[in-house]
Write an enzyme that holds these catalytic residues in place. Structure first.
Site, short mmCIF file in Angstrom:
data_model
loop_
_atom_site.label_atom_id
_atom_site.label_comp_id
_atom_site.label_asym_id
_atom_site.label_seq_id
_atom_site.Cartn_x
_atom_site.Cartn_y
_atom_site.Cartn_z
N GLU A 3 0.83 -1.20 0.00
CA GLU A 3 0.00 0.00 0.00
C GLU A 3 0.86 1.26 0.00
O GLU A 3 0.62 2.20 -0.75
CB GLU A 3 -0.91 0.00 1.24
CG GLU A 3 -1.87 -1.20 1.31
CD GLU A 3 -1.32 -2.35 2.12
OE1 GLU A 3 -2.10 -2.99 2.82
OE2 GLU A 3 -0.08 -2.60 2.04
N CYS A 26 -0.27 0.41 7.72
CA CYS A 26 -0.67 0.85 6.38
C CYS A 26 -1.99 1.62 6.43
O CYS A 26 -2.25 2.46 5.57
CB CYS A 26 -0.79 -0.36 5.45
SG CYS A 26 0.79 -1.13 5.07
N SER A 47 18.20 -39.57 -14.40
CA SER A 47 16.93 -38.83 -14.47
C SER A 47 17.02 -37.61 -15.38
O SER A 47 16.09 -36.79 -15.39
CB SER A 47 16.52 -38.39 -13.06
OG SER A 47 17.49 -37.51 -12.51
#
Length: 360
Positions: free
Chosen positions: A46, A78, A162
């Site tokens: 904010e 805020c 893998s």
């Protein structure tokens, strides 16, 4: 609100123990400013948005993904910045799930005469804040188990090869997941078999990544392992048994900046349940587990997995001797199999990504 959520995603993996929050200030259909919480201790979303307008936005509307804070922490509330800016309307994605602050910000703004709307894109916001919600309620990390499988269910060949099951595009997505996580965990078997770096790459280059957590009961990881490098980009924690006695090797690692963490054991292996409490105390809010099969099996049997992300590649190993997703004893009756809910299916190049949550 979706624009505010896009802003919030920019802060994932950097704000813990605070949530990643996004804010957008509009007047009519014009977007005046955007902001997000960039890191713990930095201005909240904010304030970040309001700073771009000199702290003033008379008559404007603010969209914010999470209820504005109404208490002093590292930064002032805020709610005070919103009141001083002249904003008249605040649209909130979801209330703060923290029991200590829930409802305080929205209620305070309403008491000062602002129009406050809550619950906009509520379900999307709740999914976005799933890790934060668990963390503030349990002080444990939200655990996501990621695995890559062939269609016949193997993570590697019998020789532990893998590379690579999934496509390059899928692997890039995994690097994005790493960058959005506070921690990434593997077992020593993965370190010995693959020697992964576990960094988060962007554009082919390593960037700031999550804390690398290596579960290594007897400290078998070689000193030249890649996880002990690039410590300026990604810190490394090695979890060893409480009773381990390898002072010289521990001293070498600690001199490099590696944190050696002692943890209780169970059946001669690290007990992952108390480990979750320890990691929570380190402000690891979101934990991505990438392997190997023993870690996966232990997590599953302990009921510690909150979310699954399974990549299925269109490949077959043509036998029954590969490495499974999870080692250890499974259930004996199909009716006791773990059922996943809230499934999402996404095609990633040639692969299929299945995301779901354990039911119950």
């Amino acid at each position: 609100m979706r624009l505010a959520l896009r802003q919030a995603r920019k802060g994932l993996g950097r704000t813990s123990p605070n949530p990643a929050v996004g804010a957008v200030i509009v007047r009519g259909e014009e977007v005046l400013a955007k902001g997000y919480h960039q890191r713990a201790g930095a201005p909240h979303a904010e304030v970040d948005a309001l700073d771009k307008l000199g702290g003033k936005a008379p008559g404007a509307t603010m969209y914010v993904t999470l209820e504005p804070c109404n208490h002093y922490g590292r930064t002032p509330p805020c709610t005070e910045a919103i009141l001083q800016s002249g904003i008249r309307r605040v649209v909130i994605g979801m209330p703060d799930p923290n029991p200590a602050v829930k409802g305080g910000g929205a209620g305070y703004l309403r008491s000062k005469g602002l129009e406050v709307i809550t619950g906009v894109l509520d379900q999307e916001c709740r999914r976005f804040y799933e890790a934060y919600t668990k963390f503030v309620k349990t002080s444990r990390p939200f655990v996501t188990l990621k695995s890559a499988l062939t269609l016949d269910g193997w993570t590697a060949t019998r020789k532990k090869d893998s590379k690579w099951i999934t496509s390059e595009r899928s692997r890039r997505l995994v690097h994005s997941l790493r960058a959005q996580s506070d921690g990434i965990m593997v077992g020593v078997g993965t370190v010995l078999a693959d020697d992964p770096s576990l960094t988060a790459r962007k554009g082919g280059r390593p960037g700031p990544g999550p804390t690398r957590i290596i579960v290594d009961t007897r400290l078998r990881s070689p000193l030249n392992s890649k996880v002990f490098q690039d410590l300026a980009l990604s810190s490394t924690v090695v979890v060893v048994a409480d009773e381990l006695k390898k002072p010289k090797k521990i001293q070498i690692l600690e001199a490099r900046g590696v944190k050696v963490l002692r943890c209780p054991t169970k059946d001669a292996r690290i007990d992952l349940t108390p480990l979750m409490d320890i990691l929570g105390n380190m402000n690891i809010m979101s934990l991505l587990v990438e392997g190997g099969a023993r870690i996966a099996g232990s997590l599953l049997r302990a009921g510690l997995v909150d979310k699954f992300m399974i990549f299925l590649a269109p490949k077959l190993l043509l036998g029954g001797d590969g490495i499974p997703m999870a080692h250890g004893p499974g259930v004996l009756q199909m009716e006791r199999a773990l059922l996943l809910k809230d499934l999402k299916i996404k095609v990633v190049d040639r692969d299929v990504l299945v995301t779901g949550y354990p039911e119950g």
